[in-house]
Design a protein around this motif. Structure first.
Motif, PDB file in Angstrom:
ATOM      1  N   TRP A 165      -8.328  -1.941   3.639  1.00 55.05           N
ATOM      2  CA  TRP A 165      -7.413  -1.890   4.545  1.00 55.05           C
ATOM      3  C   TRP A 165      -6.011  -2.101   4.142  1.00 55.05           C
ATOM      4  O   TRP A 165      -4.975  -1.553   4.519  1.00 55.05           O
ATOM      5  CB  TRP A 165      -7.758  -2.545   5.761  1.00 55.05           C
ATOM      6  N   LEU A 166      -5.917  -3.066   3.170  1.00 51.43           N
ATOM      7  CA  LEU A 166      -4.606  -3.812   2.977  1.00 51.43           C
ATOM      8  C   LEU A 166      -4.074  -3.155   1.814  1.00 51.43           C
ATOM      9  O   LEU A 166      -2.856  -3.135   1.341  1.00 51.43           O
ATOM     10  CB  LEU A 166      -4.760  -5.025   2.633  1.00 51.43           C
ATOM     11  N   VAL A 167      -4.900  -2.308   0.934  1.00 54.56           N
ATOM     12  CA  VAL A 167      -4.219  -2.005  -0.452  1.00 54.56           C
ATOM     13  C   VAL A 167      -2.995  -1.003  -0.262  1.00 54.56           C
ATOM     14  O   VAL A 167      -2.275  -0.998  -1.446  1.00 54.56           O
ATOM     15  CB  VAL A 167      -5.543  -1.052  -1.132  1.00 54.56           C
ATOM     16  N   PRO A 168      -2.865  -0.260   0.767  1.00 51.18           N
ATOM     17  CA  PRO A 168      -1.598   0.348   0.920  1.00 51.18           C
ATOM     18  C   PRO A 168      -0.273  -0.241   0.500  1.00 51.18           C
ATOM     19  O   PRO A 168       0.793   0.239   0.324  1.00 51.18           O
ATOM     20  CB  PRO A 168      -1.487   1.149   2.173  1.00 51.18           C
ATOM     21  N   SER A 169      -0.413  -1.737   1.022  1.00 54.78           N
ATOM     22  CA  SER A 169       0.741  -2.776   0.829  1.00 54.78           C
ATOM     23  C   SER A 169       1.161  -2.662  -0.810  1.00 54.78           C
ATOM     24  O   SER A 169       2.363  -3.356  -0.763  1.00 54.78           O
ATOM     25  CB  SER A 169       0.563  -3.783   1.489  1.00 54.78           C
ATOM     26  N   LEU A 170       0.444  -2.443  -1.662  1.00 59.31           N
ATOM     27  CA  LEU A 170       0.609  -2.539  -3.024  1.00 59.31           C
ATOM     28  C   LEU A 170       1.732  -1.453  -3.451  1.00 59.31           C
ATOM     29  O   LEU A 170       2.333  -1.406  -4.505  1.00 59.31           O
ATOM     30  CB  LEU A 170      -0.507  -2.512  -3.633  1.00 59.31           C
ATOM     31  N   LEU A 171       1.750  -0.285  -2.688  1.00 60.01           N
ATOM     32  CA  LEU A 171       2.401   0.788  -3.018  1.00 60.01           C
ATOM     33  C   LEU A 171       3.936   0.632  -3.223  1.00 60.01           C
ATOM     34  O   LEU A 171       4.581   1.111  -4.197  1.00 60.01           O
ATOM     35  CB  LEU A 171       2.067   2.144  -2.169  1.00 60.01           C
ATOM     36  N   PRO A 172       4.525   0.015  -2.211  1.00 60.59           N
ATOM     37  CA  PRO A 172       5.976  -0.420  -2.316  1.00 60.59           C
ATOM     38  C   PRO A 172       6.470  -0.951  -3.853  1.00 60.59           C
ATOM     39  O   PRO A 172       7.305  -0.826  -4.411  1.00 60.59           O
ATOM     40  CB  PRO A 172       6.379  -1.047  -1.097  1.00 60.59           C
ATOM     41  N   ILE A 173       5.434  -1.942  -4.119  1.00 63.33           N
ATOM     42  CA  ILE A 173       5.673  -2.646  -5.609  1.00 63.33           C
ATOM     43  C   ILE A 173       5.497  -1.636  -6.778  1.00 63.33           C
ATOM     44  O   ILE A 173       6.363  -1.656  -7.476  1.00 63.33           O
ATOM     45  CB  ILE A 173       4.536  -3.593  -5.873  1.00 63.33           C
ATOM     46  N   ALA A 174       4.515  -0.819  -6.667  1.00 61.46           N
ATOM     47  CA  ALA A 174       4.314   0.419  -7.883  1.00 61.46           C
ATOM     48  C   ALA A 174       5.804   1.051  -7.786  1.00 61.46           C
ATOM     49  O   ALA A 174       6.380   1.356  -8.768  1.00 61.46           O
ATOM     50  CB  ALA A 174       3.298   1.391  -7.451  1.00 61.46           C
ATOM     51  N   ALA A 175       6.204   1.349  -6.577  1.00 61.60           N
ATOM     52  CA  ALA A 175       7.413   2.325  -6.523  1.00 61.60           C
ATOM     53  C   ALA A 175       8.537   1.386  -7.027  1.00 61.60           C
ATOM     54  O   ALA A 175       9.372   1.868  -7.651  1.00 61.60           O
ATOM     55  CB  ALA A 175       7.633   2.793  -5.145  1.00 61.60           C
ATOM     56  N   GLY A 176       8.777   0.036  -6.656  1.00 60.49           N
ATOM     57  CA  GLY A 176       9.554  -0.736  -7.106  1.00 60.49           C
ATOM     58  C   GLY A 176       9.785  -0.808  -8.591  1.00 60.49           C
ATOM     59  O   GLY A 176      10.964  -0.851  -9.342  1.00 60.49           O
TER      60      GLY A 176
ATOM     61  N   LEU B  48      12.697  -5.956  -4.146  1.00 59.50           N
ATOM     62  CA  LEU B  48      12.781  -5.159  -2.860  1.00 59.50           C
ATOM     63  C   LEU B  48      11.437  -4.531  -2.544  1.00 59.50           C
ATOM     64  O   LEU B  48      10.720  -4.750  -1.456  1.00 59.50           O
ATOM     65  CB  LEU B  48      13.857  -3.867  -2.797  1.00 59.50           C
ATOM     66  N   GLY B  49      10.618  -4.110  -3.493  1.00 58.65           N
ATOM     67  CA  GLY B  49       9.538  -3.642  -3.564  1.00 58.65           C
ATOM     68  C   GLY B  49       8.460  -4.684  -3.253  1.00 58.65           C
ATOM     69  O   GLY B  49       7.542  -4.543  -2.204  1.00 58.65           O
ATOM     70  N   HIS B  50       8.697  -5.882  -3.709  1.00 66.32           N
ATOM     71  CA  HIS B  50       7.573  -6.896  -3.259  1.00 66.32           C
ATOM     72  C   HIS B  50       7.738  -7.267  -1.792  1.00 66.32           C
ATOM     73  O   HIS B  50       7.016  -7.609  -1.124  1.00 66.32           O
ATOM     74  CB  HIS B  50       7.734  -8.067  -4.335  1.00 66.32           C
ATOM     75  N   LEU B  51       9.238  -7.316  -1.364  1.00 69.32           N
ATOM     76  CA  LEU B  51       9.401  -7.896   0.180  1.00 69.32           C
ATOM     77  C   LEU B  51       8.731  -6.737   1.014  1.00 69.32           C
ATOM     78  O   LEU B  51       8.203  -7.242   1.996  1.00 69.32           O
ATOM     79  CB  LEU B  51      10.924  -8.002   0.321  1.00 69.32           C
ATOM     80  N   LEU B  52       8.997  -5.494   0.760  1.00 70.51           N
ATOM     81  CA  LEU B  52       8.353  -4.643   1.612  1.00 70.51           C
ATOM     82  C   LEU B  52       6.784  -4.652   1.685  1.00 70.51           C
ATOM     83  O   LEU B  52       6.390  -4.301   2.527  1.00 70.51           O
ATOM     84  CB  LEU B  52       8.883  -2.857   1.080  1.00 70.51           C
ATOM     85  N   ALA B  53       6.306  -4.921   0.289  1.00 72.70           N
ATOM     86  CA  ALA B  53       5.060  -5.067   0.382  1.00 72.70           C
ATOM     87  C   ALA B  53       4.491  -6.269   1.353  1.00 72.70           C
ATOM     88  O   ALA B  53       3.212  -5.923   1.864  1.00 72.70           O
ATOM     89  CB  ALA B  53       4.516  -5.347  -1.127  1.00 72.70           C
ATOM     90  N   VAL B  54       5.078  -7.317   1.315  1.00 75.86           N
ATOM     91  CA  VAL B  54       4.850  -8.408   2.217  1.00 75.86           C
ATOM     92  C   VAL B  54       4.821  -8.148   3.449  1.00 75.86           C
ATOM     93  O   VAL B  54       3.778  -8.488   4.245  1.00 75.86           O
ATOM     94  CB  VAL B  54       5.491  -9.709   1.787  1.00 75.86           C
ATOM     95  N   TRP B  55       5.852  -7.361   3.771  1.00 75.43           N
ATOM     96  CA  TRP B  55       5.963  -6.931   5.244  1.00 75.43           C
ATOM     97  C   TRP B  55       5.033  -6.134   5.546  1.00 75.43           C
ATOM     98  O   TRP B  55       4.371  -5.967   6.832  1.00 75.43           O
ATOM     99  CB  TRP B  55       7.281  -6.359   5.480  1.00 75.43           C
ATOM    100  N   ILE B  56       4.552  -4.991   4.978  1.00 74.34           N
ATOM    101  CA  ILE B  56       3.395  -4.083   5.087  1.00 74.34           C
ATOM    102  C   ILE B  56       2.105  -4.849   5.354  1.00 74.34           C
ATOM    103  O   ILE B  56       1.289  -4.461   6.181  1.00 74.34           O
ATOM    104  CB  ILE B  56       3.450  -3.007   4.013  1.00 74.34           C
ATOM    105  N   ALA B  57       1.839  -5.588   4.307  1.00 76.18           N
ATOM    106  CA  ALA B  57       0.697  -6.319   4.384  1.00 76.18           C
ATOM    107  C   ALA B  57       0.568  -7.029   5.583  1.00 76.18           C
ATOM    108  O   ALA B  57      -0.509  -7.278   6.052  1.00 76.18           O
ATOM    109  CB  ALA B  57       0.454  -7.481   3.118  1.00 76.18           C
ATOM    110  N   HIS B  58       1.515  -7.965   5.844  1.00 77.39           N
ATOM    111  CA  HIS B  58       1.493  -8.680   7.145  1.00 77.39           C
ATOM    112  C   HIS B  58       1.306  -7.743   8.376  1.00 77.39           C
ATOM    113  O   HIS B  58       0.361  -8.124   9.164  1.00 77.39           O
ATOM    114  CB  HIS B  58       3.161  -8.981   7.339  1.00 77.39           C
ATOM    115  N   ALA B  59       1.768  -6.635   8.536  1.00 81.08           N
ATOM    116  CA  ALA B  59       1.661  -5.468   9.635  1.00 81.08           C
ATOM    117  C   ALA B  59       0.104  -5.150   9.670  1.00 81.08           C
ATOM    118  O   ALA B  59      -0.450  -5.260  10.543  1.00 81.08           O
ATOM    119  CB  ALA B  59       2.688  -4.603   9.610  1.00 81.08           C
ATOM    120  N   LEU B  60      -0.442  -4.862   8.539  1.00 80.98           N
ATOM    121  CA  LEU B  60      -1.755  -4.431   8.434  1.00 80.98           C
ATOM    122  C   LEU B  60      -2.786  -5.390   8.598  1.00 80.98           C
ATOM    123  O   LEU B  60      -3.708  -5.007   9.563  1.00 80.98           O
ATOM    124  CB  LEU B  60      -2.040  -3.818   6.973  1.00 80.98           C
TER     125      LEU B  60
END
Lengths: 98, 472
Positions: free
Chosen positions: B356-367, B417-429
């Motif tokens: 469920w939470l794994v998509p939050s890692l994608l912004p990091i990969a993109a970063g 930025l990638g990491h920050l976005l990831a934290v936000w997405i993980a929080h929302a998920l």
């Protein structure tokens, strides 16, 4: 926004000796009543009975109290972290403060 | 992924190097280790850079835990604007992209086989590494995923008169694409593909034969959905992008917010693929560190290998390193998921939580991808332009752009930025998966610890001086 679907519920496995509270609407198991009650309001808001709504509201109120103290700790930690980082950088970059 | 080094070295050792090219290379090599320079220029000691990475992830998690309004989070992540896309325009765009993709594939193979062998004058090398893997890949997460339209192999396979009756067993899920991704990364790192147009063209040909055969046997949807790693990379990158194509039409959203939807229908291996993608960005940097080279060197010395044996042994060590690192990353994520079950007080299986939470890692990969690729792309895109113009008979001087000194810092900024976005997405998920507010926040503890370790590892790798992988 997505809500947990049946596939998720199938993957919930309390073992026999664990206490369990079931959600009456979707059958998802929870280890405690508070979790179940919060889930009811979060996911099944439209179909709650009066009892369930009351349980949800009291669970939310209880959580708010805990959350308040939790957030105090968070803010304090953030403050300490910020100060520590600034201090470390001052030392590391040798700006003459220490 | 850093092809930078390959191109640069190959040109230096090439006897055909002109004076202009030497000047370009000096400017270019100065930016090869752009990220490590950013850390060095500010004269921040290495340990502090590493620690800052960890603190930033932990601190942003603490900050996000203050945002607890379910409705507010949903409103931000659910915001969207419809982009008008009439069906006849979509048809034209689809046709043009399909045709363009096949055309470029053809030109890449022809110029790779017959063009100049000097990599920076060869269209195939520049088009694949600069145009496609750096530039185009960035467009998939910065704008939107156009790969299903552009993918030349899909276009060709769909045009062939085979119905692709075979099917893959369900239990395979997308594992074939995980194997494919790790395989491609391994080939890219250990082979001279970045600098040798002939080798690149042969690989592209081989890849084309395998892909088109596979896609006609299993049908394009199965093949590009479950087996082909590139289609999956771009699909996942595309979910970070602001432009999303849905059944209702084309939508504009905030970056990354599409990741908060539709993740529960995970095929087997879907989680592993995301982890593999993240590990790939780290591995790419790891093989150019002195530590890695020392390990490989001492292994060769320890076994007393020379000649052919060494040539077989070294790629095997790289493969072993690639697979072990992947297993460690996947294992760490799964252990974190198991602990999340406990900290959140949930009966959901660790597998379900992790998936469920794994998509939050994608912004990091993109970063990390943009940090690796943006400077490389900007430097070499004028060369790609000149070589492309040369193909149609327009003579342009071969130039490269020289990046300003602050560019390295900008690259570090993208990682952050990638990491920050990831934290936000993980929080929302997590807010969607677990009841209330405290349980979702507590579910993040183990992941935050794992991500702090990961960030510190990456910061350490980035801060290392850049060395050529010497034993290849």
């Amino acid at each position: 926004m997505s809500t947990p679907d049946p596939a998720i519920l199938e993957s919930a496995h309390p073992s026999d000796d664990q206490s369990v509270e079931w959600c009456p609407h979707c059958g998802r198991p929870f280890p405690d009543e508070t979790g179940r009650d919060l889930h009811l309001g979060d996911v099944h808001d439209a179909v709650l009975t009066d009892d369930q709504r009351a349980a949800y509201e009291s669970a939310t109120a209880a959580e708010e109290d805990t959350l308040f103290y939790f957030h105090i700790k968070v803010v304090a930690t953030l403050g300490v972290l910020y100060a520590a980082v600034v201090l470390l950088y001052m030392v590391a970059l040798g700006s003459g403060f220490i | 992924m850093t092809q930078v080094a390959g191109i640069a070295t190959a040109t230096v050792t090439s006897p055909m190097v002109t004076d202009g090219f030497l000047a370009f290379l000096q400017a270019f090599l100065a930016h090869v280790g752009g990220l490590s320079q950013a850390a060095a220029e500010a004269s921040v000691p290495g340990w502090l850079t590493v620690m800052t990475g960890g603190v930033l992830v932990g601190g942003s998690f603490l900050f996000t835990s203050l945002l607890t309004d379910h409705e507010g989070i949903r409103a931000v992540n659910g915001w969207r604007a419809r982009i008008p896309a009439p069906s006849h325009i979509r048809r034209i765009v689809r046709g043009l992209f399909g045709l363009g993709g096949v055309l470029v594939l053809g030109v890449v193979i022809i110029t790779g086989l017959t063009g100049p062998t000097e990599p920076t004058r060869n269209f195939a090398i520049l088009a694949v590494w600069v145009g496609w893997w750096a530039g185009y890949a960035m467009s998939t997460y910065l704008l939107g995923n156009t790969w299903p339209l552009l993918n030349p192999w899909r276009t060709i396979a769909s045009a062939l008169p085979f119905d692709g009756g075979r099917s893959l067993p369900d239990r395979y899920g997308v594992w074939p694409s995980v194997v494919g991704l790790l395989g491609l990364i391994w080939i890219e790192v250990v082979s001279p593909l970045a600098a040798d147009p002939r080798a690149l063209a042969w690989l592209v040909l081989l890849y084309s034969v395998v892909t088109i055969t596979g896609a006609t046997m299993y049908g394009p949807d199965t093949w590009f959905g479950q087996v082909d790693p590139m289609a999956r990379v771009f699909e996942l990158y595309g979910r970070v992008a602001p432009i999303q194509v849905t059944d209702e039409g084309v939508e504009l959203r905030f970056h990354g917010t599409a990741l908060t939807e539709g993740q529960s229908s995970g095929d087997a291996g879907a989680m592993a693929f995301v982890i593999a993608l993240l590990w790939a960005t780290t591995f790419d940097g790891l093989v150019t560190t002195p530590v890695w080279n020392d390990i490989v060197g001492s292994l060769i010395g320890g076994f007393g290998l020379t000649g052919v044996l060494q040539q077989i042994f070294v790629p095997s060590v790289y493969l072993l390193g690639l697979i072990s690192g992947f297993v460690i990353f996947l294992g760490a994520y799964q252990v974190a998921s198991r602990y999340a079950r406990r900290t959140a007080g949930s009966y959901l299986s660790a597998e379900t939580i992790g998936r469920w939470l794994v998509p939050s890692l994608l912004p990091i990969a993109a970063g990390y991808h943009i940090a690796h690729s943006l400077g490389y792309f900007i430097s070499l895109v004028p060369a790609l332009g000149a070589v492309s113009a040369g193909l149609v008979g327009i003579g342009l001087p071969l130039q490269v752009a020289v990046l300003p000194a602050w560019f390295g810092t900008l690259q570090l900024g993208f990682v952050v930025l990638g990491h920050l976005l990831a934290v936000w997405i993980a929080h929302a998920l997590a807010m969607e998966l677990f009841p209330g507010i405290l349980r979702p926040i507590r579910s993040q503890y183990p992941y935050v610890i794992v991500m702090m370790v990961y960030t510190m590892t990456s910061a350490y790798v980035i801060g290392q001086p850049f060395v050529e992988p010497v034993y290849l």
